[in-house]
Scaffold this active site. Structure first.
Site, mmCIF file in Angstrom:
data_model
loop_
_atom_site.group_PDB
_atom_site.id
_atom_site.type_symbol
_atom_site.label_atom_id
_atom_site.label_comp_id
_atom_site.label_asym_id
_atom_site.label_seq_id
_atom_site.Cartn_x
_atom_site.Cartn_y
_atom_site.Cartn_z
ATOM 1 N N GLU A 143 52.159 -28.734 -1.668
ATOM 2 C CA GLU A 143 50.756 -28.899 -1.281
ATOM 3 C C GLU A 143 49.890 -28.967 -2.540
ATOM 4 O O GLU A 143 49.880 -28.036 -3.348
ATOM 5 C CB GLU A 143 50.301 -27.720 -0.408
ATOM 6 C CG GLU A 143 48.919 -27.947 0.192
ATOM 7 C CD GLU A 143 48.422 -26.762 1.015
ATOM 8 O OE1 GLU A 143 48.545 -25.616 0.549
ATOM 9 O OE2 GLU A 143 47.884 -27.003 2.113
ATOM 10 N N GLY A 178 50.063 -15.745 2.448
ATOM 11 C CA GLY A 178 50.389 -15.368 3.829
ATOM 12 C C GLY A 178 51.722 -14.643 3.931
ATOM 13 O O GLY A 178 51.840 -13.621 4.626
ATOM 14 N N LYS A 235 36.914 -10.487 5.934
ATOM 15 C CA LYS A 235 36.741 -10.809 4.519
ATOM 16 C C LYS A 235 36.737 -12.317 4.361
ATOM 17 O O LYS A 235 37.784 -12.975 4.439
ATOM 18 C CB LYS A 235 37.861 -10.218 3.662
ATOM 19 C CG LYS A 235 37.473 -10.279 2.188
ATOM 20 C CD LYS A 235 38.640 -10.178 1.246
ATOM 21 C CE LYS A 235 39.388 -11.460 1.066
ATOM 22 N NZ LYS A 235 38.591 -12.564 0.508
ATOM 23 N N CYS A 270 43.936 -28.050 5.330
ATOM 24 C CA CYS A 270 45.330 -27.730 5.621
ATOM 25 C C CYS A 270 45.985 -28.911 6.323
ATOM 26 O O CYS A 270 47.186 -29.123 6.214
ATOM 27 C CB CYS A 270 45.404 -26.484 6.495
ATOM 28 S SG CYS A 270 44.349 -26.576 7.935
ATOM 29 N N GLU A 276 48.056 -18.704 9.453
ATOM 30 C CA GLU A 276 47.789 -20.151 9.422
ATOM 31 C C GLU A 276 47.822 -20.541 7.962
ATOM 32 O O GLU A 276 46.929 -20.165 7.198
ATOM 33 C CB GLU A 276 46.406 -20.461 10.005
ATOM 34 C CG GLU A 276 46.230 -20.108 11.462
ATOM 35 C CD GLU A 276 46.873 -21.103 12.398
ATOM 36 O OE1 GLU A 276 47.422 -22.117 11.928
ATOM 37 O OE2 GLU A 276 46.853 -20.849 13.609
ATOM 38 N N GLY A 290 45.192 -19.156 4.952
ATOM 39 C CA GLY A 290 45.204 -19.368 3.508
ATOM 40 C C GLY A 290 46.528 -19.983 3.096
ATOM 41 O O GLY A 290 47.219 -20.597 3.916
ATOM 42 N N SER A 291 46.885 -19.789 1.842
ATOM 43 C CA SER A 291 48.093 -20.427 1.323
ATOM 44 C C SER A 291 49.353 -19.743 1.869
ATOM 45 O O SER A 291 49.327 -18.563 2.234
ATOM 46 C CB SER A 291 48.103 -20.376 -0.196
ATOM 47 O OG SER A 291 48.132 -19.033 -0.616
HETATM 48 P P1 NAD Z 1 44.472 -18.190 -0.644
HETATM 49 O O1 NAD Z 1 45.785 -17.864 -0.051
HETATM 50 O O2 NAD Z 1 44.345 -18.176 -2.117
HETATM 51 O O3 NAD Z 1 43.342 -17.208 -0.090
HETATM 52 C C1 NAD Z 1 43.115 -17.057 1.292
HETATM 53 C C2 NAD Z 1 42.426 -15.715 1.535
HETATM 54 O O4 NAD Z 1 43.336 -14.663 1.219
HETATM 55 C C3 NAD Z 1 41.189 -15.478 0.675
HETATM 56 O O5 NAD Z 1 40.213 -14.822 1.428
HETATM 57 C C4 NAD Z 1 41.722 -14.587 -0.438
HETATM 58 O O6 NAD Z 1 40.734 -13.773 -1.025
HETATM 59 C C5 NAD Z 1 42.724 -13.734 0.324
HETATM 60 N N1 NAD Z 1 43.768 -13.142 -0.496
HETATM 61 C C6 NAD Z 1 44.274 -13.590 -1.665
HETATM 62 N N2 NAD Z 1 45.262 -12.772 -2.088
HETATM 63 C C7 NAD Z 1 45.383 -11.782 -1.169
HETATM 64 C C8 NAD Z 1 46.230 -10.648 -1.040
HETATM 65 N N3 NAD Z 1 47.165 -10.373 -1.936
HETATM 66 N N4 NAD Z 1 46.085 -9.856 0.046
HETATM 67 C C9 NAD Z 1 45.163 -10.144 0.997
HETATM 68 N N5 NAD Z 1 44.315 -11.194 0.917
HETATM 69 C C10 NAD Z 1 44.433 -12.020 -0.153
HETATM 70 O O7 NAD Z 1 44.076 -19.641 -0.062
HETATM 71 P P2 NAD Z 1 42.793 -20.530 -0.386
HETATM 72 O O8 NAD Z 1 42.958 -21.173 -1.726
HETATM 73 O O9 NAD Z 1 41.558 -19.778 -0.112
HETATM 74 O O10 NAD Z 1 42.875 -21.662 0.734
HETATM 75 C C11 NAD Z 1 43.681 -22.789 0.627
HETATM 76 C C12 NAD Z 1 44.939 -22.655 1.469
HETATM 77 O O11 NAD Z 1 44.596 -22.344 2.809
HETATM 78 C C13 NAD Z 1 45.743 -23.929 1.534
HETATM 79 O O12 NAD Z 1 47.107 -23.625 1.393
HETATM 80 C C14 NAD Z 1 45.453 -24.468 2.935
HETATM 81 O O13 NAD Z 1 46.440 -25.307 3.452
HETATM 82 C C15 NAD Z 1 45.321 -23.187 3.698
HETATM 83 N N6 NAD Z 1 44.590 -23.382 4.948
HETATM 84 C C16 NAD Z 1 45.297 -23.328 6.117
HETATM 85 C C17 NAD Z 1 44.655 -23.559 7.328
HETATM 86 C C18 NAD Z 1 45.429 -23.514 8.612
HETATM 87 O O14 NAD Z 1 44.807 -23.365 9.651
HETATM 88 N N7 NAD Z 1 46.755 -23.640 8.604
HETATM 89 C C19 NAD Z 1 43.282 -23.811 7.359
HETATM 90 C C20 NAD Z 1 42.588 -23.848 6.150
HETATM 91 C C21 NAD Z 1 43.254 -23.631 4.949
#
Ligand code: NAD
Length: 498
Positions: free
Chosen positions: A386, A231, A174, A282, A248, A226-227
């Site tokens: 962040e 996570g 996804k 990130c 991550e 993601g966030s």
């Molecule tokens: P997000 O957590 O809002 O979304 C990430 C993914 O999770 C998306 O595909 C979203 O649709 C999905 N998602 C959202 N809610 C969910 C749920 N309840 N169950 C399952 N999936 C769900 O993050 P974002 O705004 O897309 O990205 C930004 C964040 O990602 C920042 O915190 C950034 O630091 C982090 N990030 C981390 C890395 C790393 O490698 N550590 C790399 C890139 C981005």
């Protein structure tokens, strides 16, 4: 030109069973990239069934043969690099020179994963019994669910998808709802490379679709980027189902500059670290920790450089900083600037506002000015949370020991950087900084495909993508004992006299 995009399930492009959502260019919200399915649990179940069926044969394909397909995928990514980079810039905003790097990371990962299929080593060890042999192998796990953020739409998914395929797993992927088109482009590449149908499936949507992946009982592993908030929620749910989860997550990365550093190098480093990808990495440098002896001079030079950055659409030649991803992100950054000024009491010495609302070009997108706060201390929210935008908080310190204490004083632990010419200071920092990655005389960004990538504390849960460590996420061990003595040899009993 707009398009109706679909899910990719069992080698076919199919409609979702629910609504659709729009994806627009963040540099020009009149530019509709297309509509995508807001997938439901029913769509995820369909994709999972295809992946489960495909797993029966894909796991038996010799790993180096799987590697041949990944190598071809690398070739196709390389051939389509410019086109993929432009499509990515259109959907998430960063300049084309950056999105080309994003595709290059996927190319590197494809070639790296391909070669590693000949090195998915297990290990042998001597048995404690005579005429007995002990072996262990890495085995694929089954269907893996991959859920990613939008800021590296090719690189980050490739870190999970390609090694997972190399190991013999099948996938339900996804992509982020903010960068969905790249997910389809990845499917096109893998299909052309010869991946059998059902091995890789793409299901679009937001939290509902992501949640359905986490909750599906036939999905054995979750690879998430993601966030930290999302996570942790995923890990809590998946833990209850006894799934393996690799996370991550967010960061609050800092660059330290000591008085003996090469100042020009450190300036270039922080400029790229803080404002590259509009601060939406990130690994972005969101804190600058400056020694008091150089603080004022360094800040003045940084203001000069940051205010000269050329903002604009990433598809325009010469653009150095693109928009933030969407209106919500713009609101979040604006709110943090308010907090920095009004709650934390820091001083905003550059930017602090939306950019070009009256401008014919910038006014069409989500642009925010490069922003710098000084007089920041480690307890302030802008130093701890962040922000994920072009906002840099500058903290003043008096020694390396204090710098490291300040650097470590956040809930996150992804990337870190120290600029110094003092080799002893560099080694102390490498030892004492609490982060998954430490760069010396390099900004907080710049991961390479063959090195472990990930963070400690609120950033990760002990896994590492990139490098060899990613294969630990996507394989399980099978231990084998072969006894050729022809008699029953009872371990720990027959081989030890009382
Ligand atoms: P997000 O957590 O809002 O979304 C990430 C993914 O999770 C998306 O595909 C979203 O649709 C999905 N998602 C959202 N809610 C969910 C749920 N309840 N169950 C399952 N999936 C769900 O993050 P974002 O705004 O897309 O990205 C930004 C964040 O990602 C920042 O915190 C950034 O630091 C982090 N990030 C981390 C890395 C790393 O490698 N550590 C790399 C890139 C981005």
């Amino acid at each position: 030109m707009s398009n109706t995009f679909k899910n990719y399930i069992n080698g076919s492009w199919v409609d979702g069973s629910g609504d659709t959502f729009e994806n627009r260019n963040p540099a020009d919200t009149d530019d509709l990239i297309g509509t995508f399915p807001s997938s439901t649990a029913e769509d995820v179940a369909r994709a999972t069934e295809a992946a489960r069926e495909a797993y029966r044969s894909w796991r038996l394909v010799p790993a180096p043969k799987r590697g041949d397909i990944l190598r071809k995928a690398g070739d196709i990514l390389a051939r389509r690099k410019d086109e993929l980079a432009r499509a990515m810039t259109r959907e998430m905003g960063k300049p084309v020179f950056e999105t080309k790097g994003d595709v290059q990371e996927a190319i590197d990962t494809a070639y790296y994963s391909a070669t590693e299929t000949r090195r998915l080593f297990g290990y042998n060890a001597p048995s404690e019994m005579p005429d007995k042999m002990n072996l262990s192998f890495r085995m694929p796990i089954g269907v893996c669910g991959i859920i990613t953020a939008w800021n590296f739409p090719m690189a980050v998914p490739s870190w999970k998808i390609l090694p997972a395929l190399a190991c013999g797993n099948t996938l339900v992927y996804k992509p982020s709802e903010d960068a969905p088109h790249s997910g389809n482009l990845m499917a096109e590449v893998l299909e052309e490379a010869g991946l059998p149908k059902g091995v890789f499936n793409v299901v679009h949507g937001a939290a509902e679709a992501g949640n359905a992946i986490v909750e599906h009982p036939d999905i054995k592993v979750i690879g998430f980027t993601g966030s930290t908030e999302t996570g942790k929620a995923i890990a809590a749910k998946a833990g209850g189902m006894n799934k393996q989860v690799s996370l991550e997550m967010g960061g609050k990365n800092a660059q330290i500059v000591m008085p003996d550093a090469d100042m020009d190098l450190a300036l270039d480093g922080v400029l790229w670290g803080a404002f590259g990808t509009t601060g939406q990495r990130c690994t972005a440098t969101s804190r600058l920790i400056l020694h008091e002896d150089i603080h004022d001079d360094f800040v003045n030079r940084l203001i000069e450089k940051a205010s000269a950055l050329k903002l604009g659409p990433g598809l325009e030649e010469g653009t150095e900083m693109g928009p933030v991803i969407n209106e919500k992100a713009l609101d979040k950054v604006t709110e943090y600037v308010r907090i920095g000024r009004e709650v934390d009491g820091a001083t905003c010495i550059l930017g602090g506002d939306r950019a070009g609302e009256e401008d014919a070009t910038l006014g069409r997108g989500h642009f925010f000015l490069p922003t710098i706060f000084i007089d920041v201390n480690r307890n302030m929210r802008i130093a701890r949370e962040e922000i994920f935008g072009p906002v840099l908080s500058v903290l003043k310190i008096g020694s390396l020991t204090e710098a490291i204490e300040v650097l470590n004083d956040t809930p996150y632990g992804l990337s870190s950087s120290l600029y110094t010419k003092n080799v002893n200071d560099a080694f102390r920092a490498i030892r004492d900084i609490e982060a998954g990655i430490t760069y010396i005389n390099v900004p907080t960004i710049g991961a390479e495909a063959h090195m472990p990538f990930g963070g400690v504390k609120g950033t990760g849960n002990g896994h590492r993508e990139g490098g060899w460590t990613v294969f630990d996420i996507f394989t399980e061990w099978k231990t084998v004992y072969i006894d050729y003595s022809g008699s029953l040899q009872r371990a720990q009993i027959d081989n030890y006299d009382e």
